[in-house]
Structure formats: structure tokens, C-alpha cells
Design a protein around this motif. Sequence first.
Motif, short mmCIF file in Angstrom:
data_model
loop_
_atom_site.label_atom_id
_atom_site.label_comp_id
_atom_site.label_asym_id
_atom_site.label_seq_id
_atom_site.Cartn_x
_atom_site.Cartn_y
_atom_site.Cartn_z
N GLU A 5 38.55 45.62 41.47
CA GLU A 5 39.49 44.50 41.43
C GLU A 5 39.95 44.16 42.84
OE1 GLU A 5 43.79 43.29 39.39
OE2 GLU A 5 42.69 45.08 38.74
N ALA A 6 39.72 42.91 43.23
CA ALA A 6 40.10 42.47 44.57
C ALA A 6 41.60 42.22 44.64
CB ALA A 6 39.33 41.21 44.95
N GLY A 7 42.14 42.35 45.83
CA GLY A 7 43.55 42.06 46.02
C GLY A 7 43.80 40.56 46.11
N GLY A 15 30.81 30.80 37.49
CA GLY A 15 31.11 30.11 38.73
C GLY A 15 31.53 31.02 39.86
N HIS A 16 31.96 32.26 39.55
CA HIS A 16 32.41 33.19 40.58
C HIS A 16 31.77 34.55 40.37
CE1 HIS A 16 35.31 30.33 42.08
NE2 HIS A 16 35.89 30.24 40.90
N CYS A 17 31.62 35.30 41.47
CA CYS A 17 31.01 36.64 41.42
C CYS A 17 31.93 37.59 40.66
CB CYS A 17 30.78 37.16 42.83
SG CYS A 17 29.66 36.16 43.82
N ARG A 74 41.27 34.42 47.37
CA ARG A 74 40.91 33.59 46.24
C ARG A 74 39.44 33.79 45.88
NH1 ARG A 74 44.32 29.72 44.76
NH2 ARG A 74 42.60 28.46 43.96
N PRO A 75 39.06 33.44 44.64
CA PRO A 75 37.66 33.63 44.23
C PRO A 75 36.66 32.94 45.16
CG PRO A 75 39.02 33.18 42.31
CD PRO A 75 39.89 32.99 43.50
N GLU A 76 37.01 31.77 45.70
CA GLU A 76 36.08 31.06 46.59
C GLU A 76 35.83 31.86 47.87
OE1 GLU A 76 37.97 28.41 43.76
OE2 GLU A 76 38.81 29.79 45.27
N ARG A 77 36.87 32.50 48.39
CA ARG A 77 36.68 33.32 49.58
C ARG A 77 35.83 34.55 49.28
NH1 ARG A 77 38.27 37.85 51.89
NH2 ARG A 77 38.42 37.92 54.17
N LEU A 78 36.09 35.20 48.16
CA LEU A 78 35.30 36.36 47.78
C LEU A 78 33.83 36.00 47.60
CD1 LEU A 78 37.75 37.93 45.16
CD2 LEU A 78 37.29 38.78 47.45
#
Length: 333
Positions: A297-299, A123-125, A239-243
Motif C-alpha cells: 500500500e502506497a502512502g 487504469g492504474h497499476c 496520487r495514482p498517476e504519479r505511482l
Amino acid sequence: MEGRRILYSAVLAGALLFQITNDNYLARFLLILCIALPILSLVMSLPGMVRCRVVLSARPAALSRGEKGEWTVGVESFAGLPLSRVSLRLTVRNSLTSERTVRRLKLTGVAAHCPTQLPAPTGHCGVLELRADRVRVCDYLGLFTWRLPPPAPAALVCRPAAVQVEPPAIPEGRGVRSVPLGSGRRGAGETYKLREYRPGDPMRDVHWKLSSKWDELIVRERSQDDTPLPLLTLDLWGRPERLDAVLDQLLGLSDALLRVQQSHAVLWLDGVGEPQLYPVTDTREQEVCLLALLKGEAGSKEPGCRLNDHLELLPEGAVFRIHIAPEGGDGHG
């Protein structure tokens, strides 16, 4: 496991009590049978238990966000011997969003030709990694266990779903193919234009990689003018949706630039605020850049430093900066 041991202990105690109260052939036979069965089970199971191994894999190895993917958990045993039960703990981690899921898996009646498929969370990148630990295999009666070493992890690349956009209009260099960072034989302050080969051009100026891709000879011609290099910047946090939204816009814009043979570069700050700069001249370099993005790893929140604090990383010459936001890209020049 514990339930079977308690049950066996109760059966053994019953056989022993029956032997004490009934000193006959049947009582002795039942007691010897209860003692011998676990030993026989262990002897028959041991070759398969000791030499079996768990294999993790992903199918497919790469896909776009939202597409169906699955993990495969297989067990390879010695000489194809069946196994009673294999238990393990599975951990799936998304390297970009740091999301983690843990589950226990128990495989009964295991055979080498019957791998188990599990759905992958696409569901997420990000780069999804499946790991297994606490791997144990039981004998046929389930009374003894053998601990196996952890198998090699499996990885699945969940790419962004590219947004269809038009190539941006680049001022003062529209239609000119630029050569970004890392190009060969580039001197300080020098830029190149790419054009078709003309008789008499030195062969050392031929761009062989692009020539093989376009099925015609392409020559690098030194230019005195600085052609603006599209520089795509993004903030890797949230958040994952923004990324997902940011990476969808980035891939769509990068695809649009490559469709018109426009080289570009991508700059971002990773989860700890370190700048990452990648040139993109073809789909291969685009994949390298995209993999570096998805593996990092995203912040969780906006970093204290900004991309403007790292302007020394920008390439020499004119740069047309396009900042990628969840809603799209904005040109800053």
C-alpha cells in the motif's frame, strides 16, 4: 424482494376476503392455491438454493496497465437447477492505491453455463482484488431468501507499462555482470564476475541457473574488485498517476538492465515507511519484486523518513544508485 412480499400479501388478503364473502368451491380453491404456492415454490427451489455457490475469477490474471480485463461472476447450482435470482455486493480494491469501488449486482434467471462478465478497472497499476459479500439467493416466487457464504476473492495484477529506455552507463564496471544480494556461496566482502566456462574450472563454480538460460556453461569467478551494483530506488507515495509514472520508469529501466544481463537490486519504502529490498538477476526475480511493489500500500503523502536513513541495508561493496522519478532515473552513485 419487499415489493413481491407486499404483492403476495395483497393477493392473499384478496383471496381471504373473497372466501369470506363467497362460500363456494372457487373461493376455497383460490385461497388454498394462494397458501400452497409459496410452499411449493420453496420446496422446488430449496435444493438449488442451499447447494449453489458463487465463483469469482479474473481474465486474464495479469495484464499491463490500460489493457482490457474483466471479472467473471458465475453461479454453480445443484444438478444444474436454474435459480430465480442471486443478489450480491461486489467490492473491487486496488492494493497499491487503496482505491475502492462498491456495487450491487442482481442476477435473474441464473443458469450455470451463463456467467456474467464485468469490466475491470485497469487504469492504474496495482493488484486488483474482487470480493463479494451479502450473497443471497431467492426462491422462484421471490418470497424467501437463503444467505450464502462469501466466495473466494479473485485477483488481477495490473502491471506497469514499461517505458523504453537505454541501459545506463555504469562507471568502473561497465559490461561486467554483477551478482547482487542473495547470491549463493558469497563470502563477506567477496564479489563475483560471470564468464564462460574454461576447461579445468571446478564444477562447483558453475552458475547452473544462468547456464540453463543462456545454453552455455557460465562460471562464477571470484574478483578482488568491487563491481558497482546498480541499485534502483523509488519513493512509493502520491496520487495514482504519479505511482504509474514511477513504476513505468522502474520497469523500463529494469528491463533494459536485464537485456544486457546486468543484475541489480530495487529498494523502496512502503506505505508505512518500512524499507523493502529485492535483488533482480532474471525475469523471475523481477516478477517477484514487481508483485511485492504492487501488493504493498502506497502512502498518500511523502513519508517523514528517507531512503538515506536506511543506508545500512545497502549491499557490501560498490553501489551505483539510480533514483527513479516520474520523469526518469537519475544516477547518484
